[in-house]
Scaffold this active site. Structure first.
Site, short mmCIF file in Angstrom:
data_model
loop_
_atom_site.label_atom_id
_atom_site.label_comp_id
_atom_site.label_asym_id
_atom_site.label_seq_id
_atom_site.Cartn_x
_atom_site.Cartn_y
_atom_site.Cartn_z
N LYS A 461 0.82 -1.22 0.00
CA LYS A 461 0.00 0.00 0.00
C LYS A 461 0.85 1.27 0.00
O LYS A 461 2.07 1.21 0.30
CB LYS A 461 -0.92 -0.02 1.22
CG LYS A 461 -1.91 -1.18 1.22
CD LYS A 461 -2.84 -1.07 2.42
CE LYS A 461 -3.87 -2.19 2.42
NZ LYS A 461 -4.83 -2.05 3.55
N ARG A 535 -2.04 -14.68 3.00
CA ARG A 535 -2.84 -14.08 4.07
C ARG A 535 -2.25 -14.41 5.45
O ARG A 535 -2.34 -13.62 6.39
CB ARG A 535 -4.29 -14.54 3.97
CG ARG A 535 -4.99 -13.98 2.73
CD ARG A 535 -6.46 -14.28 2.73
NE ARG A 535 -7.16 -13.57 3.79
CZ ARG A 535 -7.48 -12.28 3.76
NH1 ARG A 535 -7.15 -11.54 2.71
NH2 ARG A 535 -8.11 -11.72 4.76
N THR A 541 -5.79 -7.95 10.07
CA THR A 541 -5.99 -6.62 9.50
C THR A 541 -5.47 -5.52 10.42
O THR A 541 -4.85 -4.56 9.98
CB THR A 541 -7.49 -6.39 9.23
OG1 THR A 541 -7.98 -7.46 8.45
CG2 THR A 541 -7.70 -5.09 8.49
N ARG A 555 2.13 -7.13 8.63
CA ARG A 555 1.35 -6.02 9.20
C ARG A 555 1.83 -5.68 10.61
O ARG A 555 1.78 -4.52 11.02
CB ARG A 555 -0.14 -6.39 9.21
CG ARG A 555 -0.77 -6.28 7.82
CD ARG A 555 -2.17 -6.85 7.76
NE ARG A 555 -2.81 -6.58 6.48
CZ ARG A 555 -3.89 -7.21 6.05
NH1 ARG A 555 -4.43 -8.17 6.79
NH2 ARG A 555 -4.41 -6.91 4.87
N ASN A 565 -2.26 -0.44 6.94
CA ASN A 565 -1.68 -1.69 7.46
C ASN A 565 -0.71 -2.35 6.49
O ASN A 565 -0.52 -3.55 6.50
CB ASN A 565 -2.79 -2.66 7.88
CG ASN A 565 -3.72 -3.00 6.74
OD1 ASN A 565 -3.47 -2.62 5.60
ND2 ASN A 565 -4.80 -3.71 7.04
N HIS A 568 -1.88 -5.75 1.30
CA HIS A 568 -3.21 -6.31 1.02
C HIS A 568 -3.02 -7.65 0.33
O HIS A 568 -2.03 -7.85 -0.39
CB HIS A 568 -3.99 -5.36 0.11
CG HIS A 568 -5.20 -5.98 -0.53
ND1 HIS A 568 -6.39 -6.13 0.12
CD2 HIS A 568 -5.37 -6.53 -1.77
CE1 HIS A 568 -7.26 -6.74 -0.69
NE2 HIS A 568 -6.66 -6.98 -1.84
#
Length: 797
Positions: A461, A535, A541, A555, A565, A568
């Site tokens: 991000k 993931r 999250t 994260r 965070n 993604h």
């Protein structure tokens, strides 16, 4: 004028390619000073060379100067020849001396001249060499080209030393002031106390020419002449330093250790630095350290041209192996076995609870078909869910097999009572309760059986783009291949696509706005079970929650809050496929997860067409010679069921992390696979277990009667036998090779129609690609119509 004439008589002047070739054709030892116009030849050695020539009086000895600017053969030396002496005998290079090191040059002349006489007399052979410095340059050029290609894929550039598999080094000079003060032992001890390894340590009295050349970057400074006098006033110590397994960051680390160049500044800013402790003033600052990789390479060649840098030990090679906890042990001892695995230092990289069908078990253990225990082995493997684990450790394969103990249960109890097979053995069977791959090749195939190759979309991000390189390192360490990358500022449409599951939430607009606020780094990651694996690596999250529950996650390390965070990841296989197409278009992936180039895709297409013309190559099982390639290609197009096999605990964690995934997980289920998606715990059903087989063990994917889409079930059946796994430790007796088991007659009958319905579109499509030029556009259109009709059910599947 007379002196110039004498020099010319001593050294033959070579300025053209023809003169160079003529020189190489002559007999004797030629000592050639390579120079460029801007610097001129090295004149400081003329007197020593003339004296040696007079002393030896050897007609085989010749001296020459060659102008690199005008001689094509010396092109590589342009910019790298000050000073450089090449020794040629019989037209081949036999020695190289870099630097105006008079003693070494004179010694090399004497040695090579003696050897040349032996060669002429037939008592020795002439050994041709390649200039190490030029060879290194050529190797570097090749590596740079490869690096450019890797950078396009998002790989982090390596140091020049690392590219060649060498340890990174730096060159250190302990200057005359520190040597004269007797500080060398203290400095050496200080350096070693910081974990730095001293590869070489030589005492050298530098000449004026050497100092001027070595410090040529300071020649315009007002203090340069005084500095030259200082550096030639006494002996120095030249050290080559490295650190650890790779030497990574040794240059910058040593620069920090010695401190600022100015001694007074060092005493104020870094009082513990070596220059602060041992320096006197100004340029009398005790030590010198290379400033960059390029400088380190040049300085190493200057002082130690023949020194070979040690091989890099690199990071420990992490292996992966498949571990199976068979139904009985999974039911009764799962937690205890997992605790043993964690205590042994294994990382559970992948995990999946699987209910094997009889066909899947027979296919996986087809090597044991002729053994008397085969039927019982299959029965045990299908009696309940199996826990499949992808274990990672430096010596994962041998380490896990050591923990398992001997294959035979009785032998395990007698010889390794603390082994897992001995501890968790059952009294009513000789079948052991755990499985482990026996080689890297077998591990790869077995992992692909349970965890087929898959792609996911990962995004760094805007708030974390500055730490892109570090995150990419973590990606590689986790076994992912970065198949494609794109750095861009997302449009609102793409951002909304990423977070479609969150639409309607209070934070949705803030999320979309943040994702479009700056550049993002989008990647396609390939790995077994890539969606779930990514993931797990990125973590919950909320970064605060991540720090508590998964402190090693991305994260936890790089996230700031729920909105920012850092990274993604696609929540489902379907989501990954949709995002991938929107951002990267139609991509096709090879067996190793990399993107196939257009040329490779065309070749693959032609091979497929040729296969159809040969007969039943497509309609029958794929020959055993090609199992791996087919099984690995298939995952890209048959990855949907991958979600179905995800263990319940993983799906629950995913739903907790991001509320929307719940909705996303329901939608695909309602649209295509309600039974499998809504009830992940129903892994006792063959359909749910067909996922691993779908990409590697098709025989187990049967059960069209239970599925609403037979095409999806039958497609794997066309490509059965992809896995050549050879679990060599599954029974108490020596395993023997056997042919793959054939599916039941009843299932064959059920699958016959689905297979035909799926094969026809493929054959028609490939045949049509060959016919347009021969039969005209009209026939092509007609066949396209027919193809569409036949493809309809397959697409629904």
């Amino acid at each position: 004028m007379a002196r110039r004439k004498q020099e010319a008589q001593l050294q033959q002047e070579i300025e053209t390619q023809e003169e160079w070739e003529d020189m190489l054709s002559k007999e004797g030892l030629y000592v050639v000073d390579i120079y460029q116009e801007w610097s001129g030849p090295c004149t400081c050695l003329i007197a020593n060379l003339r004296r040696l020539k007079n002393e030896l009086g050897d007609e085989l000895l010749h001296f020459a100067v060659a102008k690199a600017d005008t001689i094509d053969a010396l092109e590589k030396y342009r910019g790298h020849c000050e000073p450089c002496f090449l020794f040629y005998a019989g037209g081949v290079l036999v020695a190289v001396v870099r630097g105006a090191n008079s003693p070494k040059i004179l010694r090399t002349i004497t040695e090579q001249l003696q050897h040349e006489h032996k060669v002429i007399d037939g008592g020795a052979e002439r050994k041709e060499i390649k200039d190490p410095y030029i060879a290194q340059m050529e190797s570097q050029e090749k590596l740079d080209e490869e690096e450019e290609e890797k950078e396009e894929e998002g790989a982090r550039p390596q140091s020049r030393f690392a590219k060649e598999g060498k340890k990174e080094i730096t060159v250190c000079l302990i200057k005359p002031d520190a040597v004269a003060a007797g500080k060398v032992p203290e400095i050496v001890a200080d350096i070693e106390a910081h974990g730095i390894e001293i590869l070489k340590n030589e005492e050298r009295h530098l000449t004026e020419d050497e100092v001027r050349q070595f410090y040529s970057h300071l020649q315009d400074e007002s203090f340069f002449d005084d500095f030259v006098k200082f550096m030639t006033s006494g002996t120095s110590h030249v050290l080559v330093l490295t650190k650890g397994r790779t030497g990574e960051n040794i240059i910058s680390e040593f620069r920090d250790l010695i401190g600022p160049t100015d001694v007074e500044e060092a005493k104020e800013a870094q009082p513990e630095s070596l220059r602060a402790k041992y320096g006197e003033k100004a340029f009398m600052n005790a030590l010198h350290g290379s400033s960059s990789e390029e400088t380190a390479m040049r300085e190493l060649a200057f002082f130690f041209p023949d020194y070979v840098v040690p091989e890099s030990e690199g990071k420990p090679k992490v292996q992966r192996t498949l571990a199976l906890i068979r139904p009985d042990a999974f039911k009764n001892h799962k937690d205890e076995i997992l605790a043993n695995i964690n205590e042994a230092g294994f990382k559970v990289a992948m995990q999946k609870e699987v209910q094997l069908t009889k066909e899947m078990a027979e296919d996986f253990y087809r090597e044991h078909k002729d053994q008397d225990y085969f039927e019982e082995l299959v029965l045990r493997m299908t009696s309940g869910p199996v826990l499949a684990l992808g274990l990672a450790r430096e010596d994962a394969i041998s380490g896990w097999r050591h923990m398992l103990g001997p294959t035979e249960v009785e032998k395990a109890k007698a010889e390794a009572p603390d082994s897992l097979r001995a501890k968790f053995a059952l009294d009513d069977t000789k079948i052991n309760m755990l499985h482990g791959s026996d080689s890297e090749e077998t591990a790869k195939k077995e992992l692909e059986f349970f965890f087929p190759m898959q792609q996911t979309v990962a995004v760094i991000k805007p708030d974390a783009v500055g730490t892109k390189d570090e995150i990419i390192d973590r990606i590689h360490e986790s076994g992912f291949k970065i198949a494609a990358t794109k750095e861009q500022q997302l449009t609102r449409e793409l951002a909304e696509e990423f977070y479609a599951d969150h639409k309607g939430k209070d934070y949705y607009e803030d999320l979309v706005e943040h994702m479009t606020s700056g550049p993002t780094y989008v990647m396609v990651l390939s790995r077994e079970d890539a969606v779930q694996g990514w993931r797990e690596i990125i973590g919950p999250t909320d970064p605060e929650k991540a720090k508590e529950e998964n402190p090693d996650s991305l994260r936890a390390a790089y996230g700031k809050n729920i909105l920012m965070n850092a990274v993604h990841g696609s929540s489902t296989v379907e989501h990954a496929e949709t995002s991938l197409k929107k951002i990267f278009g139609e991509l096709k992936f090879g067996p190793d997860g990399s993107v196939l180039a257009d040329e490779a895709m065309e070749t693959e297409k032609r091979e497929g067409e040729e296969g159809i013309e040969e007969g039943e190559r497509e309609t029958e099982q794929i020959p055993s010679e090609e199992p791996t390639e087919k099984s690995q290609e298939e995952p890209v197009t048959t990855s949907k069921p991958d979600v179905e096999q995800t263990a319940p605990e993983y799906r629950e964690e995913e739903k907790k992390e991001e509320e929307p995934p719940k909705e996303d997980a329901v939608k695909p289920e309602e649209e295509s696979k309600p039974t499998e998606e809504e009830k992940p715990a129903e892994e006792s059903k063959p359909a749910e277990e067909e996922k691993p087989a779908e990409e590697s063990k098709p025989a187990e994917e049967e059960k069209p009667a239970e599925e609403s889409k037979p095409e999806e079930e039958s497609k794997p059946a066309e490509e059965s036998k992809p896995e050549e796994s050879k679990p060599a430790d599954e029974a108490p007796k020596e395993e023997q090779k056997s042919e793959s088991p054939k599916p039941d007659e009843e299932q064959k009958g059920e699958e016959a129609k689905p297979e035909e319905s799926e094969q026809k579109p493929e054959q028609t499509e490939k045949t049509e690609e060959q016919k347009p030029a021969e039969e005209g556009e009209k026939k092509e259109e007609e066949k396209t119509e027919e193809e569409k009709k036949e493809e309809t059910p397959a697409e629904q599947g």
